[in-house]
Structures are given as C-alpha cells and as structure tokens.
Design an enzyme around this catalytic site. Sequence first.
Site, PDB file in Angstrom:
ATOM      1  N   ARG A  36       0.683  -1.016   0.007  1.00 40.77           N
ATOM      2  CA  ARG A  36      -0.034   0.132  -0.014  1.00 40.77           C
ATOM      3  C   ARG A  36       0.846   1.214   0.001  1.00 40.77           C
ATOM      4  O   ARG A  36       0.272   2.280  -0.800  1.00 40.77           O
ATOM      5  CB  ARG A  36      -0.853   0.021   1.307  1.00 40.77           C
ATOM      6  CG  ARG A  36      -2.025  -0.865   0.931  1.00 40.77           C
ATOM      7  CD  ARG A  36      -3.075  -0.956   1.888  1.00 40.77           C
ATOM      8  NE  ARG A  36      -4.420  -1.471   1.602  1.00 40.77           N
ATOM      9  CZ  ARG A  36      -5.166  -2.042   2.473  1.00 40.77           C
ATOM     10  NH1 ARG A  36      -5.147  -1.937   3.697  1.00 40.77           N
ATOM     11  NH2 ARG A  36      -6.230  -2.621   1.879  1.00 40.77           N
ATOM     12  N   LYS A 197     -18.472 -16.398   1.941  1.00 42.84           N
ATOM     13  CA  LYS A 197     -19.996 -16.348   1.922  1.00 42.84           C
ATOM     14  C   LYS A 197     -20.661 -15.742   0.803  1.00 42.84           C
ATOM     15  O   LYS A 197     -20.274 -14.652   0.494  1.00 42.84           O
ATOM     16  CB  LYS A 197     -20.532 -15.687   3.306  1.00 42.84           C
ATOM     17  CG  LYS A 197     -19.980 -16.264   4.456  1.00 42.84           C
ATOM     18  CD  LYS A 197     -20.748 -15.781   5.739  1.00 42.84           C
ATOM     19  CE  LYS A 197     -20.095 -15.811   7.052  1.00 42.84           C
ATOM     20  NZ  LYS A 197     -20.450 -14.690   7.837  1.00 42.84           N
ATOM     21  N   GLY A 348      -9.322  -8.472  -0.547  1.00 43.97           N
ATOM     22  CA  GLY A 348      -8.210  -8.755   0.364  1.00 43.97           C
ATOM     23  C   GLY A 348      -7.613 -10.093   0.446  1.00 43.97           C
ATOM     24  O   GLY A 348      -6.326 -10.315   0.103  1.00 43.97           O
ATOM     25  N   GLY A 371     -12.894  -3.929   0.176  1.00 44.63           N
ATOM     26  CA  GLY A 371     -14.267  -3.237   0.304  1.00 44.63           C
ATOM     27  C   GLY A 371     -14.670  -2.536  -0.549  1.00 44.63           C
ATOM     28  O   GLY A 371     -15.446  -2.744  -1.226  1.00 44.63           O
TER      29      GLY A 371
HETATM   30  P1  ADP Z   1     -11.788 -11.526  -0.562  1.00 43.32           P
HETATM   31  O1  ADP Z   1     -11.169 -11.177   0.791  1.00 43.32           O
HETATM   32  O2  ADP Z   1     -10.731 -11.853  -1.508  1.00 43.32           O
HETATM   33  O3  ADP Z   1     -13.120 -10.744  -0.842  1.00 43.32           O
HETATM   34  P2  ADP Z   1     -13.527 -13.562   1.348  1.00 43.32           P
HETATM   35  O4  ADP Z   1     -13.039 -12.478   2.301  1.00 43.32           O
HETATM   36  O5  ADP Z   1     -14.901 -13.378   0.893  1.00 43.32           O
HETATM   37  O6  ADP Z   1     -12.376 -13.079   0.039  1.00 43.32           O
HETATM   38  O7  ADP Z   1     -12.909 -15.051   1.683  1.00 43.32           O
HETATM   39  C1  ADP Z   1     -11.828 -15.366   1.920  1.00 43.32           C
HETATM   40  C2  ADP Z   1     -12.078 -16.590   2.865  1.00 43.32           C
HETATM   41  O8  ADP Z   1     -12.709 -17.556   2.314  1.00 43.32           O
HETATM   42  C3  ADP Z   1     -10.368 -16.968   3.028  1.00 43.32           C
HETATM   43  O9  ADP Z   1     -10.290 -17.018   4.427  1.00 43.32           O
HETATM   44  C4  ADP Z   1     -10.635 -18.725   2.755  1.00 43.32           C
HETATM   45  O10 ADP Z   1     -10.093 -19.310   3.816  1.00 43.32           O
HETATM   46  C5  ADP Z   1     -12.353 -18.585   2.819  1.00 43.32           C
HETATM   47  N1  ADP Z   1     -12.715 -19.909   2.148  1.00 43.32           N
HETATM   48  C6  ADP Z   1     -12.820 -20.302   0.965  1.00 43.32           C
HETATM   49  N2  ADP Z   1     -13.231 -21.173   0.555  1.00 43.32           N
HETATM   50  C7  ADP Z   1     -13.797 -22.007   1.540  1.00 43.32           C
HETATM   51  C8  ADP Z   1     -14.653 -23.150   1.935  1.00 43.32           C
HETATM   52  N3  ADP Z   1     -14.737 -23.973   1.016  1.00 43.32           N
HETATM   53  N4  ADP Z   1     -14.945 -23.157   3.103  1.00 43.32           N
HETATM   54  C9  ADP Z   1     -14.603 -22.152   4.372  1.00 43.32           C
HETATM   55  N5  ADP Z   1     -13.987 -21.174   3.790  1.00 43.32           N
HETATM   56  C10 ADP Z   1     -13.740 -20.967   2.661  1.00 43.32           C
HETATM   57 MG    MG Z   2     -11.701 -11.316   2.964  1.00 46.48          MG
END
Ligand code: ADP
Ligand code: MG
Length: 392
Positions: A36, A197, A348, A371
């Site tokens: 960053r 999620k 992230g 975000g």
């Molecule tokens: P980003 O930060 O890229 O937007 P998220 O915060 O939505 O992504 O999700 C990332 C998290 O999702 C990671 O910590 C990963 O471990 C978790 N994750 C991915 N697949 C699964 C799964 N099948 N079951 C539980 N957690 C998962």
């Molecule tokens: Mg995340």
Amino acid sequence: MKVRSVRDATVAGKRVFVRVDFNVPLDAGAITDDTRIRAALPTIRLLIERGARVILCSHLGRPKGKPSDALSMRPVADRLAELLGQPVRTVPDVAGPEAATAAAALTGGEVLLLENVRFEPGEEKNDQALAERLASLAEIYVNDAFGAAHRAHASTVGIADYLPAYAGLLMEAEMSALQRLLDEPQRPFITILGGAKVSDKLGVIENLIPKVDALLIGGGMANTFLLAQGHAVGLSLAESDLESKARSLLEQASSRGVEVLLPTDVAVAADLDSALEIVDVGSVGDDQAIFDIGPASAARYGERIASARTIFWNGPMGVFEKPSFAAGTRAVARAVADADAFTVVGGGDSVAAVEQIGLAGRISHISTGGGASLEFVEGRKLPGLAPLLEES
Ligand code: ADP
Ligand code: MG
C-alpha cells in the site's frame, strides 16, 4: 464518471493534503507488507517533482478514536523515507498545533506524514470541526486512498467541503480499471467469485449477472449454490437461509443466457487438519466439509478462463491458507495470469492469494481496495469519490 486529476492541479509551493491508504499489516511493530505504501508513490513523487509541500494523512488499524503507540505512523514514515530516498517528517498529532506548525514550515518538495487520523474521535464520524482543522493545514486536497473510498470520514469526505479536491493517480487507476469492467468490457467477460460467503457478495453477483457472459463460482460460497441444486454439503460452510436466494440467482443467470459454472468435484475432509479426499458433489459425507474445488472443476474453470477477454476475480476457490486446500485457487490464479485478457483481481484475501502464488505481476490490475473495489463493482456510489467528480 470522470474525476479531477492531481495532474491538472497547480501545486508548486502549495501545501497539499494527501489522503493515502497506508493501512499496512504490522507484526510486533514491523511492516509485513508495504504494497500500500508503494501504491501511493506515484502521486507522492509527482507532487514532490512539482514542488508541492506534501502533507500525508492515513489511518492505520482500529485505534477507535484514541492515540495508541502500537498504531503510530512512525514505522510507515521510516519505510516511506527509504522508498522515496528522502526524509519524511513526523509529528505526534494529527491536526493539532504541532501538525499545524510542521505543515507551515514545509518547503517545496518536502514531505510530512501526520499521525494516524483515527486517533481523532471525529474521523470516523465525519466530524465537521475535525474536517475543518485538517483542511486548515493545506490549500489543496488530494484523495489517493481508494481503499478508504467506501467510507464517509472527515479525511475522505468532510475535508473536501473546505478545499479544492482532486483524485490521486492510484485513485484514478483503480477507478478506470474497475470502470472498464462495468462499461463495455471486451467479450467474453467472465467473473470468478469465491471466498467465504454468498451473503458478502450478493450485491456483486446481482450487479454482474446482466453484464457477464459467464460466472464461475467456487469457495465456501459455492456450497450454498450446491445446496440450491439439491446436493448435501455435510459440515461445509454454507448459508442454508440463502438457498432460495441462490436458486433465484441461478434462474436469473439462466434467463439472461449467462453460463454459470459450479464445482462438479470437490476436496473434502473431516476438518482442515485431516487428510483430504476428492469426491463428486453428489457424494459429500455427513461428517465431511468441502474445503476446495476439485481438479476436474479446476480444469474446466481453467478452460473457460482461457477463452475470456475480460476477467474479474474476487474470492479464493478454497481455504488456500492451508497448502492442502490451495490447489483450486492456484489453478485458477495460473489460468487468470495466462489468459490473453484484461484481468482484475479485487478483495483482500484474493489479492493475498495471487501474491502468495507469485503471479501478481501477471495480472492487469490488482486492486488495493478490498471492500471499496467490491462496492464499486456492486454499482454503489462510493462517498469518497463524490467530491472528486468533475461536475461536483
Ligand atoms: P476476499 O477477501 O478476496 O473478498 P473473502 O473474504 O470473501 O475473500 O473470503 C476469503 C476466505 O474464504 C478465506 O479465508 C478462505 O479460507 C475462505 N474460504 C474459501 N473457501 C472456503 C470453504 N470451502 N470453506 C470455508 N472457507 C472458505
Ligand atoms: Mg476477505
């Protein structure tokens, strides 16, 4: 959406207040990733070259309106000084008397970094009095903190009531990359969504269904869609209350001719430390959880990715933090890096995954704003951008 650019501001000899996103990860006071800080260098260098008196301001962590030694900007100032090859002044306050004295004493090309703006209780409340005090330090406002653009705080929004406001170079680059996805993307345009999620990403899915040619779904979020397709998912992370929402999203996609790819095979285990097994989505045991997409699914996703001309990726395909469940994320990352396409990775954890795999350099645009980039792609108006728009 067009912003006023810092490139068009007359800054020589002027005090320029630059809101940057220096919210870097710290471990026992040491910076573990300076991405960053590096991302803000183009704007800072431009201002130095043009003889501006540069006043930098950022938040760091969550001090909740109170000074905290552990969240001081001093280590950031040291790292920034190394990167710039010139001294960076610091002060113990944000917009108090010492900041005012130091700002006034700056000469052209000098740089001052204020203390953590979230030490001020008014920052997150977008308090007018704080915004006015921050503004009084400078004559021009530049916002380069894309990562904070989805928050209406005193240093991201309020201050712009008192000073002429411009977008920094990082802010411009982020906006133009994300805007390119939403306006006239080269086709096929595919979006890969994963992560924890569905509920976190509903807005993104809904906004993108009318725009994309294909949606590739993995990660924990895929489990809710598998439920909607009538598959049992055992102990997997899933949101059963969103099963009918997931079904209606699949129907919306199909009625618009959007191809949706869901995993057909998955990596399952009793828990994250147990040995994994690859099974078809129809054969997940009651005592098993899905932690990654399977190799056949990864290969199918890879083929679809290879044929795309525009790709947006948010959310890992599995629990990539555990090497045994990183294969799906690695395969997708490699396919995205290899694709002959305009590629954007936001979020992230997704960005962390791509960096960990060592492929960040082969992605067209890595968004620094987790975000904020998601809200932008959701089609929401980011409060931090409003004061920078040409017509405002
Ligand atoms: P980003 O930060 O890229 O937007 P998220 O915060 O939505 O992504 O999700 C990332 C998290 O999702 C990671 O910590 C990963 O471990 C978790 N994750 C991915 N697949 C699964 C799964 N099948 N079951 C539980 N957690 C998962
Ligand atoms: Mg995340």
